[in-house]
Design a protein around this motif. Structure first.
Motif, short mmCIF file in Angstrom:
data_model
loop_
_atom_site.label_atom_id
_atom_site.label_comp_id
_atom_site.label_asym_id
_atom_site.label_seq_id
_atom_site.Cartn_x
_atom_site.Cartn_y
_atom_site.Cartn_z
N ASP A 118 0.75 -1.28 -0.12
CA ASP A 118 0.04 -0.04 0.15
C ASP A 118 0.97 1.45 0.00
OD1 ASP A 118 0.10 0.94 3.22
OD2 ASP A 118 0.08 -1.02 3.01
N CYS A 119 1.88 1.12 0.34
CA CYS A 119 3.00 2.54 0.66
C CYS A 119 3.85 2.80 -0.55
CB CYS A 119 3.85 2.32 1.76
SG CYS A 119 4.65 0.86 1.90
N ILE A 120 3.74 1.89 -1.59
CA ILE A 120 4.61 1.78 -2.82
C ILE A 120 3.79 1.95 -4.10
CG2 ILE A 120 6.40 0.70 -4.10
CD1 ILE A 120 7.52 0.34 -1.43
N PRO A 121 3.92 3.27 -4.70
CA PRO A 121 3.15 3.11 -6.04
C PRO A 121 3.65 2.15 -6.93
CG PRO A 121 4.58 5.20 -5.55
CD PRO A 121 4.73 4.23 -4.29
N SER A 122 2.72 1.47 -7.57
CA SER A 122 2.99 0.40 -8.47
C SER A 122 2.61 0.78 -10.06
CB SER A 122 2.21 -1.01 -8.35
OG SER A 122 0.79 -0.64 -8.28
N ILE A 123 3.18 0.41 -11.07
CA ILE A 123 3.11 0.87 -12.52
C ILE A 123 1.78 0.00 -12.93
CG2 ILE A 123 3.83 0.66 -14.88
CD1 ILE A 123 6.52 1.23 -13.83
N ILE A 124 1.73 -1.59 -12.41
CA ILE A 124 0.74 -2.37 -12.66
C ILE A 124 0.03 -3.03 -11.62
CG2 ILE A 124 1.75 -2.73 -15.17
CD1 ILE A 124 2.95 -5.34 -13.76
N GLY A 125 -1.01 -3.47 -11.63
CA GLY A 125 -1.71 -4.29 -10.78
C GLY A 125 -2.59 -3.93 -9.66
N GLY A 126 -2.63 -2.33 -9.71
CA GLY A 126 -3.37 -1.95 -8.49
C GLY A 126 -2.97 -2.31 -7.15
N GLU A 276 6.85 -4.85 -11.35
CA GLU A 276 6.27 -3.53 -11.22
C GLU A 276 5.22 -3.69 -10.32
OE1 GLU A 276 8.28 -1.12 -12.03
OE2 GLU A 276 9.53 -2.17 -12.79
N ALA A 277 4.40 -4.85 -10.29
CA ALA A 277 3.46 -4.76 -9.36
C ALA A 277 3.63 -4.60 -7.81
CB ALA A 277 2.36 -5.94 -9.50
N MET A 278 4.90 -4.65 -7.44
CA MET A 278 5.32 -4.38 -6.16
C MET A 278 6.42 -3.23 -5.73
SD MET A 278 6.91 -7.48 -3.58
CE MET A 278 7.05 -7.42 -1.86
N GLY A 279 6.13 -2.32 -7.03
CA GLY A 279 7.10 -1.32 -6.99
C GLY A 279 8.38 -1.27 -7.59
N GLY A 280 8.62 -2.33 -8.18
CA GLY A 280 9.98 -2.52 -8.90
C GLY A 280 10.98 -3.28 -8.30
N MET A 281 12.05 -3.45 -8.80
CA MET A 281 13.09 -4.51 -8.56
C MET A 281 13.72 -4.17 -7.04
SD MET A 281 13.30 -6.94 -10.85
CE MET A 281 14.99 -7.72 -10.91
#
Length: 372
Positions: A118-126, A276-281
């Protein structure tokens, strides 16, 4: 979604005798920095652990002329778990340690979880992604069975491809190997994880079998036949997806995946897409588990351009450390480590890649404060 380490990793089948032994291998690039940050957090938990840092990589080359001395191998062999940093495949010297863990000790089940945070913006996945990619780690193309076509054609002149054509005389080849034994053990591991996630109420316990048997009819055909048999016998629900379609769906709807079981190269590529659904690598942890041991590392690389600058984000390695503690049976401590890491990010203390200004050390300090 509240993260728990045992949504990513099934319970250990054999608990360590006595005080668990952890070997820390920093590796190349920022690897030593993020591993030391993780060890600081683990030590703040106050657990009875025996942690060793055997010489390896560049230091071992400089001192002993060998990136992985025999004594280091013996220390690894005696460990209950290994925390690994990163390798630089171009100029680094830590690759020998990783190859030893992966291929010599056959830590074959690579778990790469991706969960919405919830605290990390993600590019995919909501905000509803909760998947684990179970990747076979010892076969396929990665053992490096490669060579010159001229050598292959001279030794096997009668070989023809699927259209009856001779091999070209010049060029290179890479051999992809699939064996029933390796396929069977990876699908059984995926089944065990899916059942565990279903029993704990983390997911529906569904397996997506990812392959390319429409083109790789023999190798992936064997993979599909063996996996299909075991999954059907397990009673779990499953579907089959070609790898290119699986990649598209990971971008469009990663929240619809649960457990993905796939081969080595496919799992490597898909897990980077899914990250990217978890905010990246910099946020994605991983584990590699065998029958006699396991190692834990982040999914990101060695980032040589930021070594020593204090810019490295240790979160992925810290979360990998949480998976390690869960593997060792310290589930409560593992959950505390996740909560402290995400709580620190929620409080606004973030490294630069997450939009903050914290250094590696100050970010780690804040996590340790929450653990004490």
């Amino acid at each position: 979604m509240k993260l728990s380490p045992d949504m990513w990793i099934p319970p250990i089948e054999r608990k360590p005798e006595g005080v668990p032994k952890i070997v820390a291998l920093g590796g190349d690039g920022i690897g030593p920095e993020v591993v030391e940050a993780t060890l600081r957090c683990i030590e703040a938990l106050g657990l009875p652990l025996e942690i060793s840092r055997p010489i390896h990589g560049t230091a071992a080359v400089n001192e002993l002329g060998n990136p992985l001395p025999d004594e280091t191998k013996r220390t690894i062999d005696a460990a209950d778990a290994v925390l690994f940093g990163a390798i630089d495949t171009s100029v680094g010297n830590a690759k020998a340690a990783l190859l030893y863990l992966r291929f010599d000790l056959e830590m074959y089940a690579n778990l790469r979880p991706v969960t919405s945070v919830d605290c990390i913006p993600s590019i995919i996945g909501g905000d509803n992604t909760n998947l684990v990619i179970v990747r076979e780690l010892t076969e396929g193309l990665y053992p490096g069975r490669e060579g010159q076509l001229s050598d292959l054609t001279s030794k096997w002149p009668e070989y023809r491809d699927g259209r009856g054509k001779e091999l070209p005389k010049d060029g290179a080849f890479s051999l992809r190997v699939m064996t029933p034994e390796a396929i069977e053990r990876i699908v059984k591991f995926g089944i065990r994880l899916a059942k565990h996630r279903k029993d704990k109420g983390y997911s529906r316990g569904h397996i997506s079998l990812v392959h390319k048997a429409n083109m790789l009819r023999v190798g992936d055909g064997l993979f599909v036949d063996i996996c299909r048999k075991h999954i059907e016998e397990s009673g779990l629900s499953y579907d089959e997806i070609y790898v290119d379609e699986a990649a598209r769906r990971l971008v469009a709807e990663p929240q619809n995946y649960d457990v993905i079981v796939t081969s080595n190269l496919f799992g490597d590529v898909l897990s980077d897409v899914a990250s990217e659904a978890m905010g990246g690598m910099p946020m994605v942890p991983s584990a590699a588990i065998g029958d006699t041991g396991a190692y834990f590392e982040s999914c990101h690389g060695s980032a040589p351009d930021i070594v020593g600058t204090g810019k490295a984000n240790p979160a992925a390695t810290i979360l990998s450390g949480s998976m390690m503690l869960s593997y060792l049976g310290e589930t409560e401590a593992a959950a505390r480590l996740i909560d402290a890491t995400l709580g620190t990010i929620r409080s606004g203390i973030k490294t630069g890649d997450l939009g903050g200004s914290a250094t590696t050390d100050s970010f780690t300090d804040a996590i340790c404060e929450r653990l004490r």
